[in-house]
Motif scaffolding. Structure first.
Motif, PDB file in Angstrom:
ATOM      1  N   GLU A   1      36.730 -52.683  56.807  1.00 12.83           N
ATOM      2  CA  GLU A   1      36.192 -54.199  56.408  1.00 12.83           C
ATOM      3  C   GLU A   1      34.711 -54.120  57.300  1.00 12.83           C
ATOM      4  OE1 GLU A   1      39.506 -57.367  56.511  1.00 12.83           O
ATOM      5  OE2 GLU A   1      39.644 -55.789  58.369  1.00 12.83           O
ATOM      6  N   ALA A   2      33.448 -54.526  56.415  1.00 15.81           N
ATOM      7  CA  ALA A   2      32.279 -54.609  56.968  1.00 15.81           C
ATOM      8  C   ALA A   2      31.550 -55.693  56.816  1.00 15.81           C
ATOM      9  CB  ALA A   2      31.300 -53.236  56.642  1.00 15.81           C
ATOM     10  N   HIS A   3      30.567 -56.132  57.536  1.00 14.99           N
ATOM     11  CA  HIS A   3      29.764 -57.340  57.518  1.00 14.99           C
ATOM     12  C   HIS A   3      28.683 -57.428  58.387  1.00 14.99           C
ATOM     13  CE1 HIS A   3      31.886 -58.680  61.319  1.00 14.99           C
ATOM     14  NE2 HIS A   3      30.839 -59.231  61.551  1.00 14.99           N
ATOM     15  N   ASN A   4      27.573 -57.872  57.823  1.00 11.93           N
ATOM     16  CA  ASN A   4      26.177 -57.747  58.515  1.00 11.93           C
ATOM     17  C   ASN A   4      26.075 -58.693  59.746  1.00 11.93           C
ATOM     18  OD1 ASN A   4      26.260 -60.162  56.366  1.00 11.93           O
ATOM     19  ND2 ASN A   4      24.147 -60.551  57.188  1.00 11.93           N
ATOM     20  N   GLU A   5      25.419 -58.131  60.794  1.00 13.68           N
ATOM     21  CA  GLU A   5      25.275 -58.745  61.925  1.00 13.68           C
ATOM     22  C   GLU A   5      23.645 -59.318  62.093  1.00 13.68           C
ATOM     23  OE1 GLU A   5      26.124 -58.041  66.600  1.00 13.68           O
ATOM     24  OE2 GLU A   5      25.402 -56.515  65.491  1.00 13.68           O
ATOM     25  N   THR A   6      22.925 -58.736  61.288  1.00 14.81           N
ATOM     26  CA  THR A   6      21.654 -59.048  61.400  1.00 14.81           C
ATOM     27  C   THR A   6      21.377 -60.201  60.273  1.00 14.81           C
ATOM     28  OG1 THR A   6      20.784 -56.798  61.912  1.00 14.81           O
ATOM     29  CG2 THR A   6      19.009 -58.390  61.049  1.00 14.81           C
TER      30      THR A   6
ATOM     31  N   ASN B   1      23.132 -65.706  59.548  1.00 16.27           N
ATOM     32  CA  ASN B   1      22.984 -67.202  59.170  1.00 16.27           C
ATOM     33  C   ASN B   1      22.191 -67.232  57.737  1.00 16.27           C
ATOM     34  OD1 ASN B   1      20.705 -66.265  60.503  1.00 16.27           O
ATOM     35  ND2 ASN B   1      19.999 -68.325  61.111  1.00 16.27           N
ATOM     36  N   ARG B   2      21.675 -66.207  57.155  1.00 15.56           N
ATOM     37  CA  ARG B   2      20.666 -66.478  56.181  1.00 15.56           C
ATOM     38  C   ARG B   2      21.144 -65.472  54.880  1.00 15.56           C
ATOM     39  NH1 ARG B   2      15.633 -68.107  56.806  1.00 15.56           N
ATOM     40  NH2 ARG B   2      14.849 -68.668  58.931  1.00 15.56           N
ATOM     41  N   VAL B   3      21.939 -64.506  55.353  1.00 18.69           N
ATOM     42  CA  VAL B   3      22.531 -63.458  54.357  1.00 18.69           C
ATOM     43  C   VAL B   3      23.886 -63.016  54.727  1.00 18.69           C
ATOM     44  CG1 VAL B   3      22.232 -61.142  53.215  1.00 18.69           C
ATOM     45  CG2 VAL B   3      20.279 -62.487  53.816  1.00 18.69           C
ATOM     46  N   VAL B   4      24.745 -63.023  53.746  1.00 21.21           N
ATOM     47  CA  VAL B   4      26.105 -62.649  54.058  1.00 21.21           C
ATOM     48  C   VAL B   4      26.529 -61.556  52.999  1.00 21.21           C
ATOM     49  CG1 VAL B   4      28.578 -63.415  53.857  1.00 21.21           C
ATOM     50  CG2 VAL B   4      26.560 -65.387  54.732  1.00 21.21           C
ATOM     51  N   VAL B   5      26.731 -60.421  53.738  1.00 17.59           N
ATOM     52  CA  VAL B   5      27.227 -59.323  53.178  1.00 17.59           C
ATOM     53  C   VAL B   5      28.584 -58.834  53.584  1.00 17.59           C
ATOM     54  CG1 VAL B   5      26.694 -56.905  52.495  1.00 17.59           C
ATOM     55  CG2 VAL B   5      24.824 -58.409  52.869  1.00 17.59           C
ATOM     56  N   LEU B   6      29.300 -58.874  52.637  1.00 22.62           N
ATOM     57  CA  LEU B   6      31.004 -58.448  52.885  1.00 22.62           C
ATOM     58  C   LEU B   6      31.260 -57.148  52.192  1.00 22.62           C
ATOM     59  CD1 LEU B   6      32.674 -62.129  52.741  1.00 22.62           C
ATOM     60  CD2 LEU B   6      31.710 -60.727  54.939  1.00 22.62           C
ATOM     61  N   GLU B   7      31.915 -56.349  52.887  1.00 16.23           N
ATOM     62  CA  GLU B   7      32.539 -55.210  52.024  1.00 16.23           C
ATOM     63  C   GLU B   7      33.888 -54.703  52.586  1.00 16.23           C
ATOM     64  OE1 GLU B   7      30.441 -50.815  50.986  1.00 16.23           O
ATOM     65  OE2 GLU B   7      30.816 -51.448  52.936  1.00 16.23           O
TER      66      GLU B   7
END
Length: 710
Positions: A96-101, A104-110
């Motif tokens: 499970e991965a998500h962006n930290e950078t 609050n503007r971009v949500v990336v979920l994998e």
């Protein structure tokens, strides 16, 4: 807009433990993936028995974006949080991965998963899904979305190559198998197990080096196997490549997502994969547009029972003699080849003798046969064959072919084929085009999809002979004799249809013995704003069962079931629109003076039915009386997704109003003596859903006493 990705199932022909060893070689850095600059472990834990191992990492990525965009964003790199949970007992890994950078503007979920192949425990399956939601990004939302999707898809297949690279590296190091996890020995019991293959557990580059006693074979010793999906409901990447052709990662994702939607909506009654793919290609892999087009086509097939046309349609003798078309071997690419000597065909005579409906039926049977031949050639040549080639000879084309009713019939046939058999024409070779051809082309070309027009190759005179002509597309050995080849062609030569065979005024073209759709058990209906369509079923004894099956062809409707002790009076809606025929199939039964709860009562909760949905249901009656099935309009009508003008719109202008919903329906009453309270009795009414589907299963959800399945 949220962008989504769903991968097919990718299969490694190696055991799970060996694949995990290869996967761990990607950390902390991986030169094989340039965008991956490194990782750092944030948290790590194990279960007491060592079966569960969880690692959480911070991963540093270099995004290939314009320098100006990076400067505006104020970052050089982006960071992702990745959580890996490996279960050695179940032999699974979940990532499970998500962006930290810019969270609050971009949500990336994998989400990714490795698991054991259900049919071969020596193989490992891999799947991944992801979503991208750009909420705001300094006014560069569209640019960032394109960059992200491009970079993500470019690294998808690279990921499998990296795993295979490290698998080969392990094997070259002499690590040909890795023992499976086994529970730790009971306290006080001597552990006499030794790792198989002479490797100490500590030498194995795994997160868990627990030794085992089961020897794992490597992929090099696995027997060859056909490309089969590891799950009947999922698509395997090798299967896609073998039977559907080379697709980009996003095209694979579109196919899988549309297929999943059909499985959820139609309970497993889905078309074949190659059929779904044709509709996606026809709409440039826009899922929403392809879904709308496909659902309308499936409803059309169901209403007109097109699935049975090859078994039920027997061309009249007149067609066998005067219809100048037939199948003739295949082209150089393995596509089935259909030859049509249009210039020799008496289209006016055929229309007058048989009618437009018989010609349309014959063309549909040709298209059905073409799909069947494509499947056969796919198996014969060992590569995907999903379309056919049509060779049209126009020698003899003249003004007689421009007879207006004949052109109208041709336009309708083109429209039906374009709507229901997209991307089945691989190439159209037109030879010996005469001077009158541009006139015919001007009439028909607006009704042909742009993608289809690009497949046309037109030769005038004898330009089709020699290099650059037919020999570039068709083997010389199969070029027909009437085009200068050596192959005898059995396609009829046609000629003028004798006027003695023309239909008389007393024998119109829609006579029952040639009418196209006389066999359908479905009724058509229109639902106008403020004018629902209603049908009444009289029940003489309680505990009978009313079953229904309907498809929404256009618009959204609300379906309801009512009961009344009074017999309603039929009222055909008088249209207030220019054409009274627009409401000709709309019937109202509930009088406006009737009061709900007094004159009639509701038996089922209102059910909102969306355009393209197929609904099957049933209701166990409690009392005798009159049961009214009602469909009424719900919400605004959606706009059509097609970019092509419809023939009827061109010929009849605005005679038919578009301010209505359309549906087809069928209902049946099971007497109480035939109903024994079992689901098998309720299922006695077959929906007849498209037989383009492979398996057909039924599923229902209970709503009060009604069983409704979408």
């Amino acid at each position: 807009m949220v962008q989504k990705y769903q991968s097919p199932v990718r299969v490694y022909k190696y055991p799970f433990e060996l694949v995990m060893a290869a996967y761990e070689k990607r950390f902390p850095t991986c030169p094989e993936i340039p965008v991956f600059l490194g990782s750092e472990i944030l948290h790590e834990s194990r279960s007491d028995d060592g079966a569960i191992h969880i690692i959480e990492r911070s991963c540093k990525l270099n995004v290939d974006a314009p320098r100006l965009l990076k400067k505006i964003a104020g970052v050089e790199y982006v960071f992702f949080i990745q959580k890996n949970t490996v279960n050695w007992k179940e032999r699974t890994l979940r990532i499970e991965a998500h962006n930290e950078t810019f969270a609050n503007r971009v949500v990336v979920l994998e989400t990714c998963s490795y698991s054991v192949h259900p049919e071969n425990e020596e193989w490992t399956c891999f799947e991944q899904s992801a979503s991208l939601d750009i909420k705001s990004f300094f006014g560069f939302e569209s640019t960032v979305e394109k960059i992200a999707m491009k970079q993500y898809t470019s690294n998808i297949k690279r990921g499998k190559e990296v795993i295979e690279h490290y698998l080969k590296e392990l094997i070259s190091q002499g690590i040909t198998f890795i023992p499976r996890w086994t529970p730790p020995p009971v306290c006080g019991q001597k552990d006499e197990r030794t790792p198989a293959g002479g490797h100490e557990a500590d030498d194995v580059p795994l997160e868990s080096g627990a030794p085992g006693t089961t020897k794992e074979q490597t992929g090099s010793s696995c027997p060859p196997a056909e490309a089969v999906s590891p799950d009947a409901d999922k698509l395997d990447a090798d299967y896609i490549e073998r039977y559907l052709g080379q697709l980009t990662p996003m095209q694979e994702s579109c196919l899988i997502r549309l297929r999943q939607w059909l499985q959820e909506t139609h309970k497993g009654k889905i078309p074949k994969d190659e059929h779904i793919l044709r509709f996606l290609r026809a709409r440039d892999f826009n899922i929403d547009k392809a879904r709308e087009m496909l659902c309308q086509s499936l409803s059309w097939r169901k209403q007109y029972q097109v699935d049975y046309i090859l078994q039920s349609w027997r061309p009249p003798a007149l067609l066998d003699e005067y219809y100048t078309g037939g199948w003739h071997y295949q082209d150089k690419d393995g596509r089935p080849l259909y030859i049509l000597r249009l210039g020799q065909m008496d289209t006016k005579g055929l229309v007058k003798a048989l009618g437009e409906e018989s010609l349309l039926r014959h063309v549909l049977s040709i298209n059905e046969e073409g799909q069947k031949r494509c499947e056969e050639n796919t198996n014969t040549f060992g590569r995907p064959i999903t379309s056919w080639t049509c060779l049209v000879d126009l020698e003899g084309l003249n003004m007689r072919h421009l007879w207006r009713p004949g052109v109208k019939a041709l336009l309708r046939i083109i429209e039906v084929v374009e709507d229901n058999y997209p991307e089945t024409l691989g190439r159209l070779l037109i030879v010996r085009a005469p001077r009158v051809f541009p006139v015919l082309w001007t009439l028909v070309s607006p009704f042909i999809n742009e993608n289809t027009r690009q497949k046309f190759l037109i030769y005038s005179g004898n330009n089709y002979q020699g290099p650059g002509g037919l020999v570039d597309y068709v083997d010389k050995e199969v070029i027909p004799d009437f085009l200068g080849g050596d192959c005898m062609c059995t396609v009829p030569e046609g000629g003028l249809v004798p006027k003695s065979l023309y239909q008389t005024e007393e024998e119109p073209e829609n006579s029952d013995h040639i009418r196209l759709w006389t066999e359908t058990i479905y009724h058509s209906a229109s639902v106008l704003r403020g004018a629902p369509h209603e049908i009444v079923v009289e029940i003489l004894e309680g505990e009978s069962v009313i079953t229904w099956d309907f498809d929404i062809l256009k618009g959204d409707v609300v379906f309801s079931l009512f009961h009344s002790k009074r017999a309603p009076e039929t009222n055909h809606k008088e249209a207030t629109l220019p054409s009274t025929s627009a409401a000709g199939d709309n019937v109202q039964l509930i009088d406006k003076t009737w009061v709900l709860g007094v004159d009639y009562s509701r038996m089922e909760s209102p059910l909102v039915c969306r355009e393209g949905e197929s609904i099957q249901g049933s209701h166990v009656t409690r009392w005798p009386g009159f049961y009214i099935l009602q469909w009424k309009m719900h919400g605004p009508l959606p706009c059509s997704g097609t970019s092509l003008p419809r023939v009827d719109d061109v010929l009849a202008s605005l005679q038919v109003s578009s301010h209505k919903c359309k549906l087809i329906y069928y209902y049946e009453v099971l007497a109480s003596k035939d109903f024994r309270g079992s689901m098998s009795s309720l299922e006695s009414c077959n929906s007849g859903f498209s037989q383009l589907s492979g398996a057909t299963t039924s599923s229902s959800q209970s709503q009060s006493s009604s069983h409704i399945s979408r």
